[in-house]
Structures are given as C-alpha cells and as structure tokens.
Motif scaffolding. Structure first.
Motif, short mmCIF file in Angstrom:
data_model
loop_
_atom_site.label_atom_id
_atom_site.label_comp_id
_atom_site.label_asym_id
_atom_site.label_seq_id
_atom_site.Cartn_x
_atom_site.Cartn_y
_atom_site.Cartn_z
N PHE A 33 0.87 -1.27 0.02
CA PHE A 33 0.04 -0.06 0.02
C PHE A 33 0.84 1.38 0.03
N ALA A 34 0.33 2.50 -0.31
CA ALA A 34 0.99 3.60 -0.26
C ALA A 34 0.19 4.83 0.21
N LEU A 35 0.76 5.72 1.06
CA LEU A 35 0.03 6.77 1.49
C LEU A 35 0.71 8.06 0.99
N GLY A 36 -0.10 9.20 1.32
CA GLY A 36 0.39 10.42 1.14
C GLY A 36 0.91 11.06 -0.32
N ALA A 37 1.90 11.62 -0.23
CA ALA A 37 2.59 12.24 -1.82
C ALA A 37 2.90 10.99 -2.80
N LEU A 38 3.14 9.94 -2.23
CA LEU A 38 3.56 8.72 -3.24
C LEU A 38 2.35 8.46 -4.33
N ILE A 39 1.05 8.83 -3.63
CA ILE A 39 -0.16 8.51 -4.65
C ILE A 39 -0.62 9.94 -4.82
N GLY A 40 0.02 11.01 -4.64
CA GLY A 40 -0.55 12.30 -5.20
C GLY A 40 -1.36 13.06 -4.02
N ASP A 41 -1.28 12.39 -2.83
CA ASP A 41 -2.04 13.28 -1.75
C ASP A 41 -0.84 14.03 -1.00
N THR A 42 -0.67 15.26 -1.41
CA THR A 42 0.46 16.10 -0.88
C THR A 42 -0.02 17.14 0.14
N PHE A 43 -1.26 16.96 0.60
CA PHE A 43 -1.74 17.43 1.92
C PHE A 43 -1.93 16.64 2.83
N VAL A 44 -1.70 16.99 4.03
CA VAL A 44 -1.56 16.22 5.28
C VAL A 44 -2.99 15.82 5.65
N ARG A 45 -3.96 16.76 5.21
CA ARG A 45 -5.42 16.23 5.35
C ARG A 45 -5.68 15.15 4.90
N PHE A 46 -5.13 14.87 3.68
CA PHE A 46 -5.88 13.64 3.02
C PHE A 46 -5.35 12.40 3.55
N ILE A 47 -4.18 12.40 4.19
CA ILE A 47 -3.51 11.03 4.72
C ILE A 47 -4.39 10.38 5.55
N ILE A 48 -5.32 11.12 6.46
CA ILE A 48 -6.21 10.24 7.31
C ILE A 48 -7.02 9.59 6.77
N GLY A 49 -7.73 10.12 5.64
CA GLY A 49 -8.76 9.33 4.71
C GLY A 49 -8.01 8.15 4.25
N GLY A 50 -6.72 8.37 3.65
CA GLY A 50 -6.00 7.37 3.01
C GLY A 50 -5.78 6.28 3.99
#
Length: 364
Positions: free
Chosen positions: A329-346
């Motif tokens: 799996f991958a989280l955050g910027a590796l999948i294009g989620d560059t904002f911290v707020r998106f990591i929680i949902g990921g």
C-alpha cells in the motif's frame, strides 16, 4: 518565518484525529507557552510546530506509543515465500513446515540512538502480509546538475537556510542569497529572509504570471503571505526592500569564488552575480532505494521511476493498495495526496482493506 512557525497549507480543523479537538488542543498548547489564559486563535491555519505537537500528544494520550518505533531506517523491503505451518494441537509444537503459504513481505532495517546519530541500537527484521509506504517526498532533493553545485555555499533545503540565519551566517549586511525555484519551498525561504532582513536574488524559470504556479491554486484570504510573494515575483508589490526577481532565468554555472552565472531562457541576457549563499529549491523525490528496483514498475507508467508529480504509485483509489503487488500500500505524496489532511482518509482506506482481508482469511 522560521521552520517551526511556518503555517500549514491545510486548515487546522481539517487535520483533526478522531475524538481530539484540534482547536481545543491549540488553546491549551498556547496557554502552556505563555502561562496565561488561553488566547483566541486568530487564524484557521496552524503552525508546523503546533501540528507536530498535536500528533505527538495524540499518540501519548491514546497510549499508542507501543506501536511506534522511532529513529528507524528501513534498508530492505522484499517479497519472500510464506511458510505454511502445522502445529500439534496438544502441545503446540511445530509438526510440519512447507513453502505453500501465501507470499509475505520481509522488512529489514535498524534503529539508531536518536536523530542524526550513527549509533545503531538494534537491527530488526519483520515478516508481514502487508506493507504501507508513507515516505513523503523530501528524501532526495532535486539538483540543477550544473557545474559548481557541490560548492560548500550551495544548499538544497529550507531548513539549511534557516540554520544559516539562526547562526548569523547570513544577515542584512551579507551579499544577497540566491534562491532558485518558484514553489512553496522557495516562497518559505523568501519569507524567512524577509523576516530577518536578508537580501534575496530570486531566480526562476517560469513567467511570474504563469497560471500553473502553485500560488494560483491558493485562496488569497487564507494564504496572504504566499500571494504577497507572487506579487513580489511579478514586481507589483510596493515597498519591498532587499528583494530582486529574475523571472525566466536559469543558473548556468556556480563558481567556487561565490559567483553565479545566470542567463535568461531566451539566451539574450546573461549576468554574473556574487552571492553569500545559493539555495536551490526545485522540488524533491522519495528515496525508495530500500525497495526492489526502487519501486520501478509500480507507477502509473511502469516503464518510468516513481515521481510524486508525474508518475505516482499505481494504487486502487479506495484501498490505496498497489495494482501490481498484493499487500503493498501507499499513502500521502506517493499517490499524489500532498496535503496532510488527505492522509487520514487514505489511512482509513488502507486499514479497512487490511481488516477486510483478515476477516475473509478467518472464514472457515
């Protein structure tokens, strides 16, 4: 604005974790700083220091410390054949072991004594069905690849530049600092320089009014400091001392005597300037050297290396699991989620998928 005081791009409330009110924590945190009654927050954005303290406090308050191993460096992640084990029901002893089990991931690395320490406290090796990559993008800073970039007065991080300011190695009476780049990191460096009266020469390849610049995507009311930087880049901001913009310029070479050769992109103008420091802030990449082939083949374009802007980790949009490798799996910027707020949902998507798999494997 120095590193810990920089304001996050995300609103504070967007980064809240379950059952922990961020604004309430912030009031108590600022109260502990000043020893008076909690002040009313005058901004919806929090500082980097506040967010870091909030997440650390959440771990402590919810007794999650045992799930964290700090100061660890992962050196290898690879697939290995799983073992199918048969145990004696009476005494629990291993009776049979075979290679018929599902493929596992082997994670190797070491834990050091603390940040920046070379002392290895322990080495570790884990076998697991699932691995989540959450490396961010700040491991390997992009280079200009021009002669002289390895000179001692050339730096590639905002943190390095801020240390120079704190240590008094650059000041208002210094030769100008050359800042190269047109993103938020370059803007943060300019803000730190302006706050401390350090003169800046700002070179960037794009036109200052280019709609693709990141500033165009930020609401002016929430991000006034970044929009002021863009006005400075355009030359439309009044009364800016100690700042000179060089739009559509690039660095041609850096000399060890502190001089830098800059040329316009059309080739019609070149100049040589003396600088106290050069700070190159043109992006960064994740260091995935611990993965087989640096994760090559796992991007949206399998024939290209992973790049958080142009070739993200190829994952399911809901579960964040690799399209190519089960259990990765991958989280955050590796999948294009560059904002911290998106990591929680990921993270919630990853946890839900791992839980679903575990539930299915336990079914008779």
């Amino acid at each position: 604005m120095m590193e810990g005081e920089m304001l996050t791009l995300s609103l504070g409330s967007w980064m809240e974790l379950p059952s922990s009110n961020f604004k309430e924590f912030l009031r108590k945190q600022r109260c502990s700083y000043c020893g008076t009654s909690p002040p009313v927050c005058n901004t919806e954005r929090a500082s980097v220091k506040d967010v870091a303290a909030y997440y650390a406090d959440y771990v402590t308050e919810n007794r999650l410390d045992k799930y964290f191993k700090n100061f660890c460096t992962v050196t290898s992640v690879r697939q290995i054949p799983g073992k199918r084990c048969t145990f004696n029901k009476e005494n629990g002893e291993l009776e049979q072991e075979s290679d018929e089990g599902k493929t596992l991931w082997e994670v190797e690395g070491y834990r050091s004594a603390g940040p920046g320490s070379d002392d290895i406290v322990e080495q570790f090796c884990y076998h697991t069905s699932n691995v989540v990559l959450a490396t961010g993008t700040h491991d390997k800073h992009n280079r200009l690849l021009v002669s002289g970039e390895t000179c001692s007065f050339v730096h590639h991080t905002v943190a390095d530049f801020e240390r120079l300011i704190r240590n008094g190695e650059v000041a208002a009476d210094s030769d100008p600092v050359l800042i190269v780049g047109a993103g938020l990191s370059a803007a943060d460096a300019i803000l730190a320089a302006q706050q401390n009266g350090v003169p800046v020469l700002h070179a960037f390849r794009k036109h200052a009014a280019d709609p693709n610049l990141v500033f165009s995507r930020l609401p002016p009311a929430l991000y006034p400091e970044y929009h002021r930087i863009q006005r400075m880049m355009k030359g439309t901001e009044d009364h800016v001392a100690g700042y000179e913009a060089l739009p559509e310029y690039e660095v041609k070479s850096i000399r060890d005597d502190g001089k830098v050769v800059l040329c316009s992109l059309d080739g019609n103008h070149c100049m040589t300037v003396r600088v106290s420091r050069a700070v190159i802030l043109i992006g960064a990449k994740s260091d995935l050297s611990f993965m087989p082939n640096n994760c090559h083949g796992l991007g949206i374009f399998p024939d290209r290396p992973i790049d958080c802007k142009s070739n993200q980790f190829d994952a399911d949009l809901i579960t964040n699991e690799s399209i190519h490798e089960s259990g990765l799996f991958a989280l955050g910027a590796l999948i294009g989620d560059t904002f911290v707020r998106f990591i929680i949902g990921g993270a919630l998507g990853v946890a839900a998928e791992i839980s679903r798999k575990k539930h299915l494997s336990n079914k008779p």
